[in-house]
Design a protein around this motif. Sequence first.
Motif, mmCIF file in Angstrom:
data_model
loop_
_atom_site.group_PDB
_atom_site.id
_atom_site.type_symbol
_atom_site.label_atom_id
_atom_site.label_comp_id
_atom_site.label_asym_id
_atom_site.label_seq_id
_atom_site.Cartn_x
_atom_site.Cartn_y
_atom_site.Cartn_z
ATOM 1 N N HIS A 12 -1.126 9.054 -4.895
ATOM 2 C CA HIS A 12 -1.722 7.790 -5.316
ATOM 3 C C HIS A 12 -2.386 7.090 -4.144
ATOM 4 N N MET A 13 -3.112 6.027 -4.454
ATOM 5 C CA MET A 13 -3.631 5.091 -3.449
ATOM 6 C C MET A 13 -2.999 3.724 -3.687
ATOM 7 N N GLY A 14 -3.309 2.779 -2.802
ATOM 8 C CA GLY A 14 -2.755 1.444 -2.932
ATOM 9 C C GLY A 14 -3.450 0.644 -4.023
ATOM 10 N N TYR A 15 -2.807 -0.418 -4.437
ATOM 11 C CA TYR A 15 -3.397 -1.318 -5.428
ATOM 12 C C TYR A 15 -4.763 -1.804 -4.948
ATOM 13 N N ASP A 16 -5.724 -1.828 -5.865
ATOM 14 C CA ASP A 16 -7.072 -2.341 -5.602
ATOM 15 C C ASP A 16 -7.805 -1.584 -4.499
ATOM 16 N N ALA A 17 -7.497 -0.315 -4.339
ATOM 17 C CA ALA A 17 -8.171 0.464 -3.300
ATOM 18 C C ALA A 17 -9.655 0.602 -3.622
ATOM 19 N N PRO A 18 -10.550 0.204 -2.710
ATOM 20 C CA PRO A 18 -11.987 0.332 -2.962
ATOM 21 C C PRO A 18 -12.404 1.771 -3.269
ATOM 22 N N PHE A 19 -11.772 2.735 -2.630
ATOM 23 C CA PHE A 19 -12.110 4.135 -2.879
ATOM 24 C C PHE A 19 -11.841 4.506 -4.340
#
Length: 604
Positions: A151-158
């Motif tokens: 996963h990525m972090g919350y609200d990740a621009p990517f």
Amino acid sequence: MKGLLIMKKSLTIALLLVVLLSAMPVKAASIEDWKDQILYFVFIDRFANGNKANDHEVDPSDINGFHGGDIAGLLNRLDYLEKLGVTGIWLSPFFTNRSARFFKHQPYHGYWVHDFWSVDPRFGSEGELVELRRRTSQNGMRLLLDMVVNHMGYDAPFAEANPEWFNPPLDIADWNDTEQLTNRRIFGLPDFASQKPVVKTFFKLVARHWIDLLQPDGFRLDAVKHVPLDFWQDFNSSVLAENGSDFLLLGEYLHGDPKAALEIWKKGKFNSLFDFPLYYSMKDVFAEGADMRRLASRIYFDRNYPDAGLLATFLDNHDLDRFITSCGGDERKYRLAMAFLLSARGIPVLCYGNEQGLAGAHNPEPENRRSMVFDQESELFKFTSELIELRKSSPALRRGLHCHLHADATSYAFARLMPDQLAIAVFNNGEESRQIDIALPFAGLPKLLDSKIGTTRALVRQGRLQMFLLAKSFAVFIVDSQPGQHEKSFRKWQKRFFNEKAWGTRTVTLKLKASYLPEKARVFFTGNFPELGDWSSEGRKALPMQKISDDEYVAIVKMPVGRIFEGKCFYRDEKQTVWQPGDNLIAEVADTGSEYIHMEWKNL
């Protein structure tokens, strides 16, 4: 910002089109060498603050906020780890995370990644990481990087710029559903569509980037059960092909069933997993006072693993209650568990502060993630360091074959055997001191043995080991041996380890006393081996028990000598299946003595 994202996306897509040609050189070391290691988990933010210039909203009193730890702090404290005696560092994620809190939680832990290609300035710099690698290499310490691929972090621009790389925004609703575990979000975190080739290639490039820069000795692989198996097959095969079979791929597969762990290990192409099945047994036994035979039963499963000596063993981590908290603060229990950890098979992994007795539960707030305490004069630090030094000094404790000697409700004894050395560990988990008198099937031993830790002395006579052990205490004996002295014994035990029936089989009679079962009840026994029904409650698979009197039932089964098995009775009638109350039976198929194993149905 948008233009930068588009440029990064274009660059990433271009990189994904490049064939992965430049393989890393294969190292000369062997995967077996990992058995000689004692690893230490450094949770960067909670370890040590070495550079206050990179502090960001630091508040050590806020368990959900940044405490200021950084790579500079770790560099300043490497001498502490060297004095403790650990041989390698597992470093928590240092990638750039989200910049602000998510509700009340800061991304201090490093698992809410926004950019996999850069170092979060709150943790330090790329240059400091390179210096860390230089210093650890210089000191002979290994380095594991924590790879976050689920996963990525919350609200990740990517994630916002590349929605096609991610699964639909659905959270896990049923944590027992494998499809949901691998294809839905953990608490709303953007979940990579890991089955897609573009995602697989992306993470192989991320891995290569950090390997090129830091030359780590392995990866700790996060959230294994939340990532599809085909991703792991592809990723792990690629990393091993480029970096050699000794590159450690240590999977965090959080599951208490050893059969499930075995399947993931083999199919996912890992070369190590955290030993959660053994962790749960250690917690039951040492923290909660359960039957010591649970440890013997769990370790008996080792013959099924590719190599149980490569499992990473531990007392706790950043996602679990601190073990001393599980022990109710009882340091006797904690020391006993630490002694077992550092004398049993596997790659021991200490979580930061284990050697200081850091306490704290994981819920409702993560008090298990308190800031590190550095006290080289504390009794626990000295105790842990002494155990580490003993393990490092003994090839048998590090690599020896595990040989079961004895287990009962409150004691457990095992040997670690090599052709040239024998180590014996004995534990009394009871609240009372007791006499230990057990068979010791090894020849040519001295008449007196002194524990390498503590003052316990044991007598060896007529093939038996005899000693007096205080409550909640242990002894570890290292037998001085001539080269090849135990070769014959080693081959015998090794043959049995790989062929369960090498020592023969024996017919065992399971006998149940049950006074108040329904008149039409059909009684069965089931357990953890095929002959016992593999825990099935179906009448056609479980072992039927014959009624021989008003309150007695028996079943006869043939099993290998030395097997340690678990099982439980149940009955079925027209309406229901009812399990025998209480804990499972845990028993050993002895080579001599009674062939009867007695059980009693006690309604609670």
